[in-house]
Design a protein around this motif. Structure first.
Motif, PDB file in Angstrom:
ATOM      1  N   ILE A  32       0.815  -1.213   0.000  1.00  0.00           N
ATOM      2  CA  ILE A  32       0.000   0.000   0.000  1.00  0.00           C
ATOM      3  C   ILE A  32       0.849   1.264   0.000  1.00  0.00           C
ATOM      4  O   ILE A  32       0.407   2.315  -0.437  1.00  0.00           O
ATOM      5  CB  ILE A  32      -0.976  -0.012   1.205  1.00  0.00           C
ATOM      6  N   GLU A  33       2.095   1.175   0.448  1.00  0.00           N
ATOM      7  CA  GLU A  33       2.981   2.346   0.410  1.00  0.00           C
ATOM      8  C   GLU A  33       3.416   2.612  -1.029  1.00  0.00           C
ATOM      9  O   GLU A  33       3.732   1.687  -1.779  1.00  0.00           O
ATOM     10  CB  GLU A  33       4.206   2.117   1.292  1.00  0.00           C
ATOM     11  N   PHE A  34       3.468   3.885  -1.405  1.00  0.00           N
ATOM     12  CA  PHE A  34       3.767   4.213  -2.795  1.00  0.00           C
ATOM     13  C   PHE A  34       5.162   3.757  -3.211  1.00  0.00           C
ATOM     14  O   PHE A  34       5.377   3.432  -4.387  1.00  0.00           O
ATOM     15  CB  PHE A  34       3.636   5.721  -3.028  1.00  0.00           C
ATOM     16  N   SER A  35       6.107   3.708  -2.289  1.00  0.00           N
ATOM     17  CA  SER A  35       7.458   3.275  -2.643  1.00  0.00           C
ATOM     18  C   SER A  35       7.456   1.877  -3.239  1.00  0.00           C
ATOM     19  O   SER A  35       8.273   1.569  -4.118  1.00  0.00           O
ATOM     20  CB  SER A  35       8.377   3.320  -1.415  1.00  0.00           C
ATOM     21  N   ALA A  41       7.108  -0.545 -10.645  1.00  0.00           N
ATOM     22  CA  ALA A  41       6.910   0.066 -11.959  1.00  0.00           C
ATOM     23  C   ALA A  41       8.234   0.393 -12.629  1.00  0.00           C
ATOM     24  O   ALA A  41       8.407   0.176 -13.833  1.00  0.00           O
ATOM     25  CB  ALA A  41       6.060   1.327 -11.819  1.00  0.00           C
ATOM     26  N   ARG A  42       9.162   0.921 -11.872  1.00  0.00           N
ATOM     27  CA  ARG A  42      10.457   1.272 -12.452  1.00  0.00           C
ATOM     28  C   ARG A  42      11.209   0.030 -12.915  1.00  0.00           C
ATOM     29  O   ARG A  42      11.906   0.068 -13.946  1.00  0.00           O
ATOM     30  CB  ARG A  42      11.279   2.052 -11.434  1.00  0.00           C
ATOM     31  N   THR A  43      11.079  -1.077 -12.194  1.00  0.00           N
ATOM     32  CA  THR A  43      11.698  -2.319 -12.631  1.00  0.00           C
ATOM     33  C   THR A  43      11.096  -2.789 -13.945  1.00  0.00           C
ATOM     34  O   THR A  43      11.809  -3.178 -14.875  1.00  0.00           O
ATOM     35  CB  THR A  43      11.532  -3.419 -11.562  1.00  0.00           C
ATOM     36  N   ALA A  83      -2.221   7.205 -11.507  1.00  0.00           N
ATOM     37  CA  ALA A  83      -1.888   8.602 -11.775  1.00  0.00           C
ATOM     38  C   ALA A  83      -0.553   8.970 -11.140  1.00  0.00           C
ATOM     39  O   ALA A  83       0.260   9.690 -11.743  1.00  0.00           O
ATOM     40  CB  ALA A  83      -2.996   9.514 -11.252  1.00  0.00           C
ATOM     41  N   ALA A  84      -0.313   8.467  -9.933  1.00  0.00           N
ATOM     42  CA  ALA A  84       0.968   8.735  -9.273  1.00  0.00           C
ATOM     43  C   ALA A  84       2.113   8.071 -10.023  1.00  0.00           C
ATOM     44  O   ALA A  84       3.203   8.659 -10.172  1.00  0.00           O
ATOM     45  CB  ALA A  84       0.917   8.259  -7.832  1.00  0.00           C
ATOM     46  N   LEU A  85       1.886   6.862 -10.528  1.00  0.00           N
ATOM     47  CA  LEU A  85       2.941   6.157 -11.266  1.00  0.00           C
ATOM     48  C   LEU A  85       3.246   6.834 -12.595  1.00  0.00           C
ATOM     49  O   LEU A  85       4.374   6.723 -13.099  1.00  0.00           O
ATOM     50  CB  LEU A  85       2.531   4.697 -11.492  1.00  0.00           C
ATOM     51  N   ALA A  86       2.272   7.531 -13.163  1.00  0.00           N
ATOM     52  CA  ALA A  86       2.524   8.253 -14.412  1.00  0.00           C
ATOM     53  C   ALA A  86       3.620   9.294 -14.233  1.00  0.00           C
ATOM     54  O   ALA A  86       4.333   9.623 -15.184  1.00  0.00           O
ATOM     55  CB  ALA A  86       1.239   8.921 -14.899  1.00  0.00           C
ATOM     56  N   ALA A  87       3.769   9.789 -13.007  1.00  0.00           N
ATOM     57  CA  ALA A  87       4.758  10.827 -12.745  1.00  0.00           C
ATOM     58  C   ALA A  87       6.166  10.276 -12.528  1.00  0.00           C
ATOM     59  O   ALA A  87       7.133  11.036 -12.607  1.00  0.00           O
ATOM     60  CB  ALA A  87       4.344  11.647 -11.522  1.00  0.00           C
TER      61      ALA A  87
END
Length: 457
Positions: A32-35, A41-43, A83-87
């Motif tokens: 649940i934490e954005f990290s 996603a970055r991987t 939406a947060a991951l888009a950034a």
């Protein structure tokens, strides 16, 4: 002349509260934490995957009147996370499950069009229907729709959303850049829809997005679900675990496309798949056995059996034989809000099949759940796993796979580092993204360039 090699499509499912996840592993982190979402996603993006996929949780799952253990910390909203991951990503597709039973076309179309703008054309929508009244209790509409009505509503929901996506065409709008006033009579976003499920008119307030429309996914395996995908989807998830089953599903769904004027390449078939890697095949097999034992505790095995039996089986020994009583085929009251229930449409037939398997193999309840609960698992050295994935795709059992690691959020790292380079060396997976949008990654045409796919102006 040899057949050209198909290019493999790879995606990643953030496992979160999925039963695949091994929370007892020291490397397991928050879902649940954005990290955690950002790392995952970055991987996927550095491995040049097509997209990241988020499932939807509209209500915490229950069993025996208690919240399921994986759900106790909550399930965040899909749109907010994407939406947060888009950034924090540049090219990775962003796919989310959004329900068509408990939402409205205008709201969902507006959210996806906004996400497509924010991400530069990377949004995708997995269109699902609700299957139970339990989830419906959170919504005004409730869970009253029978299956045929759910698909009827979903079809009209998607068609209506497409009308909204298509209602704002850049070539129809002329504005004075100095004053910001419109110089033409065109009404940007004007729409009228009158149908069985929706009767709406007004103006859509989000301009045409980079992809025209988000990519559309579908996950249903029923005949209605397959037909819905063939008529309207860009990709469909598959749950078939063997090469033969995968090929049969692939052939069936692809053959349905022609009646809708579509070609084979216009619908991608992407099964979910877990994986376990080791330095050797033997090491990977040993690790896979340990992973499965940790995924399926004795208590988990009993709970899984209750999905089918629809009875309280807590008195049974998970290391003992299957119950000699038959499942209760009535309304489900034991497992509430659990997607697995949908997989067993005939619990009596499933129980007979499982008893035969258990007797033939001398399996306990826990053994049976471990052996029958697997998705298509890729187990072996990196070379073995790369070869097996390629074999499935080249044999038309899939167009690619949505990988589900058993560790959150770092479980995808080893695949990105050890398997992807081998697929790239074989020339069956990209080394760089060919374009900026998810349609580019999947090899799908922009809807404005597909005859019949753009609404008449």
């Amino acid at each position: 002349m040899s057949k050209p090699l198909k290019q493999i499509h790879l995606a990643a499912h953030f496992p979160g509260v999925n039963n695949t996840t091994v929370w007892s592993d020291p490397e397991a982190g928050s879902h649940i934490e954005f990290s955690s979402f950002a790392h995952f996603a970055r991987t996927a993006e550095r491995a040049r995957f097509d997209f990241l996929f988020l499932a939807e949780g509209l209500r915490l799952r229950e069993q025996g009147g208690k919240i399921y253990d994986l759900d106790v910390v909550g399930r965040p909203d899909t749109f907010t996370v994407l939406a947060a991951l888009a950034a924090v990503t540049d090219r990775l597709g962003l796919t989310g499950t959004i329900n068509s039973t408990f939402n409205e076309p205008y709201e969902v179309a507006r959210q996806f069009a906004s996400l497509d703008h924010l991400s530069g054309g990377r949004a995708a929508w997995n269109v699902v229907t609700s299957w139970d009244a339990f989830t419906g209790e959170n919504f005004r509409r409730g869970g009253f729709l029978p299956q045929e009505e759910r698909y009827s509503r979903a079809k009209e929901f998607l068609a209506t959303a497409n009308e909204l996506f298509d209602s704002w065409h850049g070539d129809e709008i002329v504005a004075d850049q100095a004053t910001g006033t419109f110089l033409s009579d065109a009404k940007a976003g004007a729409f009228v829809h009158t149908g069985r499920h929706f009767d709406i008119h007004g103006q859509f307030n989000v301009p045409r997005s980079p992809q025209g429309r988000p990519v559309i996914f579908q996950a249903g395996d029923s005949d209605e679900g397959r037909e819905f995908a063939a008529s309207s989807a860009d990709a469909i998830f598959s749950r078939y675990a063997t090469l033969k089953e995968g090929q049969a599903f692939y052939t069936d769904v692809k053959n349905r496309l022609a009646k809708y004027g579509r070609h084979h390449e216009e619908l991608k078939i992407l099964p979910a798949a877990s994986f376990v890697l080791g330095a050797t095949d033997a090491e990977a097999e040993e690790l896979a056995r340990e992973v499965r034992r940790r995924q399926v505790s004795g208590a988990t095995a009993i709970k899984h059996l209750e999905f089918v039996w629809n009875r309280d089986l807590s008195a049974y020994d998970p290391d003992g034989p299957l119950p000699d009583i038959d499942p209760d085929p009535g309304e489900h009251t034991i497992a509430r809000g659990r997607a697995q229930v949908r997989m067993y449409r005939d619990p009596l037939a499933t129980a007979r099949e499982w008893r035969e398997l258990a007797a033939a193999n001398k399996w306990s309840i826990r053994d049976l759940v471990i052996e029958t609960g697997n998705r298509q698992n890729f187990v072996g050295s990196p070379a073995t796993v790369a070869r097996t994935i390629n074999d499935y795709v080249q044999a038309d059992a899939a167009d690619g796979f949505i990988l589900v690691p058993h560790i959150t959020p770092t479980g995808l790292d080893v695949f990105a580092d050890q398997v992807v380079p081998l697929l790239q060396e074989q020339g069956v997976f990209r080394t760089e993204y060919e374009g900026p949008t998810l349609r580019d990654h999947l090899g799908l045409a922009h809807p404005d360039h597909v005859p019949g796919q753009r609404a008449a102006s």
